[in-house]
Design a protein around this motif. Structure first.
Motif, PDB file in Angstrom:
ATOM      1  N   SER A 190       3.903  -9.144  14.369  1.00  0.00           N
ATOM      2  CA  SER A 190       4.159 -10.631  14.483  1.00  0.00           C
ATOM      3  C   SER A 190       3.702 -11.469  13.176  1.00  0.00           C
ATOM      4  CB  SER A 190       3.625 -11.437  15.588  1.00  0.00           C
ATOM      5  OG  SER A 190       4.240 -10.481  16.856  1.00  0.00           O
ATOM      6  N   ILE A 191       4.590 -12.268  12.845  1.00  0.00           N
ATOM      7  CA  ILE A 191       4.213 -13.012  11.462  1.00  0.00           C
ATOM      8  C   ILE A 191       4.188 -14.466  11.787  1.00  0.00           C
ATOM      9  CG2 ILE A 191       4.848 -11.250   9.850  1.00  0.00           C
ATOM     10  CD1 ILE A 191       7.523 -12.035   9.473  1.00  0.00           C
ATOM     11  N   GLY A 192       4.456 -15.621  10.761  1.00  0.00           N
ATOM     12  CA  GLY A 192       4.731 -16.743  11.049  1.00  0.00           C
ATOM     13  C   GLY A 192       6.144 -17.323  11.294  1.00  0.00           C
ATOM     14  N   LEU A 193       6.067 -18.578  11.730  1.00  0.00           N
ATOM     15  CA  LEU A 193       7.208 -19.034  12.145  1.00  0.00           C
ATOM     16  C   LEU A 193       8.417 -19.423  11.133  1.00  0.00           C
ATOM     17  CD1 LEU A 193       8.681 -20.406  14.724  1.00  0.00           C
ATOM     18  CD2 LEU A 193       7.562 -22.636  14.094  1.00  0.00           C
ATOM     19  N   SER A 194       9.448 -19.088  11.384  1.00  0.00           N
ATOM     20  CA  SER A 194      10.849 -19.255  10.459  1.00  0.00           C
ATOM     21  C   SER A 194      10.662 -18.379   9.155  1.00  0.00           C
ATOM     22  CB  SER A 194      11.036 -20.625  10.308  1.00  0.00           C
ATOM     23  OG  SER A 194      11.571 -21.346  11.436  1.00  0.00           O
ATOM     24  N   PRO A 195      10.282 -17.074   9.022  1.00  0.00           N
ATOM     25  CA  PRO A 195      10.131 -16.382   7.869  1.00  0.00           C
ATOM     26  C   PRO A 195      11.409 -16.441   7.104  1.00  0.00           C
ATOM     27  CG  PRO A 195      10.226 -14.868   9.733  1.00  0.00           C
ATOM     28  CD  PRO A 195      10.410 -16.411  10.209  1.00  0.00           C
ATOM     29  N   ARG A 196      11.249 -16.709   5.872  1.00  0.00           N
ATOM     30  CA  ARG A 196      12.421 -16.985   4.894  1.00  0.00           C
ATOM     31  C   ARG A 196      12.760 -15.760   3.747  1.00  0.00           C
ATOM     32  NH1 ARG A 196      15.596 -21.465   4.484  1.00  0.00           N
ATOM     33  NH2 ARG A 196      15.692 -22.516   6.412  1.00  0.00           N
ATOM     34  N   ARG A 197      11.685 -15.597   3.130  1.00  0.00           N
ATOM     35  CA  ARG A 197      11.619 -14.441   2.064  1.00  0.00           C
ATOM     36  C   ARG A 197      10.251 -13.626   1.868  1.00  0.00           C
ATOM     37  NH1 ARG A 197      16.123 -16.478   1.681  1.00  0.00           N
ATOM     38  NH2 ARG A 197      17.280 -17.262   0.006  1.00  0.00           N
ATOM     39  N   LEU A 198      10.577 -12.601   1.278  1.00  0.00           N
ATOM     40  CA  LEU A 198       9.282 -11.773   1.313  1.00  0.00           C
ATOM     41  C   LEU A 198       9.301 -11.017  -0.148  1.00  0.00           C
ATOM     42  CD1 LEU A 198       9.684  -8.361   1.177  1.00  0.00           C
ATOM     43  CD2 LEU A 198      10.129  -8.734   3.955  1.00  0.00           C
ATOM     44  N   ALA A 199       8.085 -10.661  -0.723  1.00  0.00           N
ATOM     45  CA  ALA A 199       7.691 -10.110  -1.807  1.00  0.00           C
ATOM     46  C   ALA A 199       6.598  -9.196  -1.869  1.00  0.00           C
ATOM     47  CB  ALA A 199       7.591 -11.164  -3.007  1.00  0.00           C
ATOM     48  N   LEU A 200       6.819  -8.086  -2.707  1.00  0.00           N
ATOM     49  CA  LEU A 200       5.797  -7.066  -2.705  1.00  0.00           C
ATOM     50  C   LEU A 200       4.913  -7.137  -3.973  1.00  0.00           C
ATOM     51  CD1 LEU A 200       7.819  -5.606  -0.419  1.00  0.00           C
ATOM     52  CD2 LEU A 200       6.311  -3.652  -0.928  1.00  0.00           C
ATOM     53  N   SER A 201       3.501  -7.047  -3.987  1.00  0.00           N
ATOM     54  CA  SER A 201       2.745  -6.845  -4.774  1.00  0.00           C
ATOM     55  C   SER A 201       3.050  -5.641  -5.704  1.00  0.00           C
ATOM     56  CB  SER A 201       1.145  -6.603  -4.446  1.00  0.00           C
ATOM     57  OG  SER A 201       0.963  -5.504  -3.511  1.00  0.00           O
ATOM     58  N   LEU A 202       2.771  -5.444  -7.054  1.00  0.00           N
ATOM     59  CA  LEU A 202       3.381  -4.497  -7.756  1.00  0.00           C
ATOM     60  C   LEU A 202       2.686  -2.941  -7.389  1.00  0.00           C
ATOM     61  CD1 LEU A 202       3.752  -6.037 -11.390  1.00  0.00           C
ATOM     62  CD2 LEU A 202       5.480  -5.984  -9.330  1.00  0.00           C
ATOM     63  N   ASP A 203       1.483  -3.100  -6.754  1.00  0.00           N
ATOM     64  CA  ASP A 203       0.923  -1.987  -6.367  1.00  0.00           C
ATOM     65  C   ASP A 203       1.474  -1.183  -5.035  1.00  0.00           C
ATOM     66  OD1 ASP A 203      -0.561  -3.652  -4.842  1.00  0.00           O
ATOM     67  OD2 ASP A 203      -2.575  -3.410  -5.691  1.00  0.00           O
ATOM     68  N   GLY A 204       2.093  -2.150  -4.445  1.00  0.00           N
ATOM     69  CA  GLY A 204       2.656  -1.957  -3.076  1.00  0.00           C
ATOM     70  C   GLY A 204       1.751  -2.260  -2.032  1.00  0.00           C
ATOM     71  N   LYS A 205       0.587  -2.563  -2.351  1.00  0.00           N
ATOM     72  CA  LYS A 205      -0.498  -2.803  -1.186  1.00  0.00           C
ATOM     73  C   LYS A 205      -0.158  -3.816  -0.202  1.00  0.00           C
ATOM     74  CE  LYS A 205      -5.470  -3.134  -0.676  1.00  0.00           C
ATOM     75  NZ  LYS A 205      -6.721  -3.173  -1.291  1.00  0.00           N
ATOM     76  N   TYR A 206       0.307  -5.287  -0.692  1.00  0.00           N
ATOM     77  CA  TYR A 206       0.623  -6.224  -0.150  1.00  0.00           C
ATOM     78  C   TYR A 206       2.009  -6.615   0.064  1.00  0.00           C
ATOM     79  CZ  TYR A 206      -4.387  -6.878  -0.586  1.00  0.00           C
ATOM     80  OH  TYR A 206      -5.922  -6.706  -0.796  1.00  0.00           O
ATOM     81  N   VAL A 207       2.407  -7.027   1.357  1.00  0.00           N
ATOM     82  CA  VAL A 207       3.599  -7.762   1.388  1.00  0.00           C
ATOM     83  C   VAL A 207       3.452  -9.071   1.892  1.00  0.00           C
ATOM     84  CG1 VAL A 207       5.706  -7.811   2.811  1.00  0.00           C
ATOM     85  CG2 VAL A 207       4.639  -5.602   2.534  1.00  0.00           C
ATOM     86  N   TYR A 208       4.143 -10.163   1.148  1.00  0.00           N
ATOM     87  CA  TYR A 208       3.840 -11.623   1.403  1.00  0.00           C
ATOM     88  C   TYR A 208       5.163 -12.391   1.935  1.00  0.00           C
ATOM     89  CZ  TYR A 208      -0.165 -10.958  -1.827  1.00  0.00           C
ATOM     90  OH  TYR A 208      -1.592 -10.632  -2.394  1.00  0.00           O
ATOM     91  N   ILE A 209       4.875 -12.946   3.015  1.00  0.00           N
ATOM     92  CA  ILE A 209       5.994 -13.282   3.681  1.00  0.00           C
ATOM     93  C   ILE A 209       5.986 -14.912   3.788  1.00  0.00           C
ATOM     94  CG2 ILE A 209       7.635 -13.272   5.751  1.00  0.00           C
ATOM     95  CD1 ILE A 209       5.107 -10.505   5.609  1.00  0.00           C
ATOM     96  N   ALA A 210       7.136 -15.791   3.302  1.00  0.00           N
ATOM     97  CA  ALA A 210       7.020 -16.891   3.289  1.00  0.00           C
ATOM     98  C   ALA A 210       7.501 -17.402   4.605  1.00  0.00           C
ATOM     99  CB  ALA A 210       7.770 -17.623   2.147  1.00  0.00           C
ATOM    100  N   ASN A 211       6.619 -18.423   5.425  1.00  0.00           N
ATOM    101  CA  ASN A 211       6.830 -18.802   6.646  1.00  0.00           C
ATOM    102  C   ASN A 211       7.176 -20.395   6.469  1.00  0.00           C
ATOM    103  OD1 ASN A 211       6.105 -16.292   8.121  1.00  0.00           O
ATOM    104  ND2 ASN A 211       4.141 -16.813   7.758  1.00  0.00           N
ATOM    105  N   TYR A 212       8.677 -20.563   6.509  1.00  0.00           N
ATOM    106  CA  TYR A 212       9.203 -21.925   6.264  1.00  0.00           C
ATOM    107  C   TYR A 212       8.617 -23.087   7.225  1.00  0.00           C
ATOM    108  CZ  TYR A 212      13.072 -25.302   5.384  1.00  0.00           C
ATOM    109  OH  TYR A 212      13.762 -26.333   4.772  1.00  0.00           O
TER     110      TYR A 212
END
Length: 659
Positions: free
Chosen positions: A564-586
């Motif tokens: 489960s993540i945040g409300l109304s997720p819109r986009r995601l991006a990964l760190s270049l080492d693949g360790k983290y996924v960042y999800i923008a919750n609109y």
């Protein structure tokens, strides 16, 4: 002292939904211009319905899955957004304005909203596949729903709040429906078969009339004698005589893709939203010509509704609304003389800023390239100075963006024109050669050797493959799931993973063999997708469920449990080492961080600028840049510390300088 002059209002006000602006726009037909401040609503407002007294409007927000009720006298929402089904597509009001009925495209249901309590009046009513359009009969007893996926029309008894009888078979892919004012028949535009279905509302018998390729929208004349039809392909209008079931005349359009049509109550004019040109066209139905002057409106005009000012009752309501607002204005001004100027400055600043729809970095990390929603423009931002250095108005409903690995060219999908355009990033010249792709192109991806591009076509449910060297398109598009949105491609361009918003799946496509391998079931309304740098994992966000799924590319199947993540997720991006996924919750105004090594979310979400819409990783891997849609502010997240630095984008002035 105020002096109020009242004159007859021959031409109506129009209210237009701006898909790209998340707002409702008011248009004065007599002045042929937008007036008043845009009314902010939810995400991707698609349709609007207005009460006959012109006092309230109901707007469905397709990405937020909500209904917004607006008081048109004050121009403000009444209460908060009301949750309805998934992907609300159209809305219709009962004649007594007690209820709003919403067609939910993805749920295959109709939501019934009690407007007095602003809540669901009953459980959602199941109908056919992909309910597209809904209309209530003039007596308020029934509602008719076009089912795009079934090629049928469902009939709802509004007293029983249930579907009655068997579905009515019409032409393929029925979209728009309108019911005659006399309540005797309904007209349905069959997008797939190029026909109009005429339904007798007493017997439910159907007669089909040949019309034009891809009829888009229908509107029955006030006297119930004619039906007007728009053609999506060339913008022409057909007038169909109801009695003879034949075409009376055709009016040649201005080109481009027409969306919705509505008639003036006088029956002499029609108004049409045109997303391809960001205008409202005016048609003289008596002279059978389009007006030379279209009305320019903000990007993504879709739904349209009309408010005529006629009769003493409407005039009195208008006067009461006017003086109510004036009293509020005077009181506010007397309490704080500076408040009006502060509000004006804030509004002007917001208008000058960027409303991004997508963003991408230059390979060297020096520039962020963005698509600006309201102006349908390509924008270049200098990363170091946070200044807009170039803004090019292009049009065509810009949606997706991709930059070649050599940094010389940007490719942009034009959803309203079914094309892909390119810009030379050294000269900022728009290439005259465009690629014709499928219907409503969205995401675009460029191969590592810059020889090919892959485009997701939302309405066609396909992927187009572009030969960038010879500037041509492969003839055979690759089929995927329904309403595809986003895509990632594995190293070497072996496989594409495509999120399908319409059937809650991810398609795996073999790009070398040009074929669909399989569909993987995920959560509701999958959209954002990302690929780990080593190509071993694909991360998928389901918007309606607000969950993150993980796919193993070797197994080509899901692994682990949804997170489960945040409300109304819109986009995601990964760190270049693949360790983290960042999800923008609109809607939460924050970013969720998923640790791929532990398979867990960070306990704390990262607060960023309001309405984060686009997120990209800097080429050096040190920062994640998140663009807020409200005013274009960029939130710069340090990957090592996860601290945030807010950096407002400085707009470009008319003289080419930055303020």
């Amino acid at each position: 002292m105020f002096v109020l002059f009242i004159s007859a209002q021959a031409e109506p006000f129009l209210y237009i939904t701006s898909l790209d602006g998340d707002a409702i726009i008011k248009v004065d037909v007599s002045k042929k211009s937008v007036i008043d401040k845009p009314i902010s609503v939810g995400s991707r407002p698609r349709a609007i319905a207005i009460s006959k007294d012109g006092m309230i409007a109901c707007v469905v927000n397709s990405y937020d899955h909500t209904l917004t009720i607006i008081n048109l006298s004050t121009g403000k929402p009444i209460g908060g957004p009301i949750k309805v089904g998934r992907i609300p597509w159209t809305v219709s009001l009962t004649p007594d304005v007690k209820y709003a009925l919403v067609a939910n495209l993805s749920d295959n249901t109709i939501s019934v909203i009690d407007l007095s309590t602003r809540s669901l009046a009953c459980n959602d009513i199941p109908v056919g596949s992909n309910p597209w359009s809904i209309m209530v009969t003039p007596d308020g007893k029934k509602a008719y729903v076009t089912n795009y996926g079934d090629s049928t029309v469902s009939v709802i008894d509004l007293k029983k709040r249930a579907v009655v009888g068997m579905p009515i078979s019409v032409g393929s892919f029925p979209r728009s429906i309108d019911i005659a004012p006399n309540g005797r028949f309904a007209c349905v535009a069959n997008f797939g078969s190029g026909t109009i279905s005429l339904i007798n509302l007493q017997t439910h018998s159907v007669e089909r009339i040949s019309a034009c390729p891809h009829p888009m929208s229908v509107s029955v004349s006030p006297d119930s004698k004619k039906c007007y039809v728009t053609s999506r392909d060339d913008g022409r209008i057909l007038a169909i005589d109801i009695e003879s079931k034949s075409i009376l005349f055709q009016i040649t359009g201005k080109g481009g893709h027409s969306s919705e049509i509505i008639l003036n109550p006088n029956g002499r004019e029609a108004y049409i939203t045109k997303m391809s040109d960001n205008v409202v066209d005016i048609v003289d139905l008596e002279q059978k010509v389009f007006s030379k002057d279209s009305i320019p409106v903000p990007s993504g005009p879709k739904g349209i509704a009309l408010v005529p000012l006629k009769g003493s009752q409407n005039i009195l309501e208008w006067i009461n609304g006017f003086f109510s607002q004036m009293v509020s204005y005077l009181k506010n001004l007397s309490d704080n003389p500076n408040v009006q100027s502060e509000q004006a400055l804030k509004f002007l600043r917001q208008q000058a800023q960027i409303r991004p729809a997508a963003a991408a970095f230059s390979p060297d990390g020096n520039y962020i390239y963005m698509i600006e929603g309201f102006d349908d423009a390509f924008v270049v931002v200098d990363v170091k100075t946070q200044k807009v250095i170039k803004k090019i108005k292009i049009g065509g409903g810009l949606k997706g963006i991709a930059i070649t690995k050599d940094g010389r060219t940007a490719y942009l999908t034009m959803k309203n024109l079914d094309k892909v355009a390119s810009i030379n990033l050294e000269t900022y010249q728009v290439d005259r050669v465009t690629f014709n792709v499928g219907s409503r192109p969205r995401a675009i991806y460029i191969s590592s050797d810059d020889k090919n591009a892959y485009v997701v076509n939302t309405y066609d449910a396909t992927i187009s493959i572009l030969d960038l060297v010879n500037k041509q398109v492969d003839k055979a598009a690759i089929p995927v799931g329904r309403i595809p949105l986003e895509m990632v491609i594995t190293p070497g361009c072996g496989y594409a993973y495509v999120t399908n918003f319409g059937d809650n799946t991810v398609s795996i496509v073999d790009l070398r063999e040009r074929k669909l391998m399989k569909n993987i079931k995920v959560g509701a309304q999958p959209g954002p997708i990302g690929l780990s740098p080593d190509g071993k994992r694909v991360y998928v966000v389901s918007r309606a469920d607000a969950t993150l799924f993980t796919i193993d590319t070797a197994l080509q199947s899901l692994i682990g449990s949804p997170v489960s993540i945040g409300l109304s997720p819109r986009r995601l991006a990964l760190s270049l080492d693949g360790k983290y996924v960042y999800i923008a919750n609109y809607s939460d105004h924050n970013v969720s961080v998923f640790d791929t090594t532990t398979g867990k979310l960070f306990d704390r979400k990262i607060s960023v600028a309001p309405y984060p819409f686009a997120i990209s990783m800097s080429p050096d891997g040190k920062y994640a840049y998140v663009v807020g849609r409200q005013d274009g502010t960029i939130s710069k997240i340090d990957i090592n510390t996860h601290k945030v630095f807010l950096q407002p984008i400085l707009p470009i002035n008319k003289d080419g300088t930055n303020g």
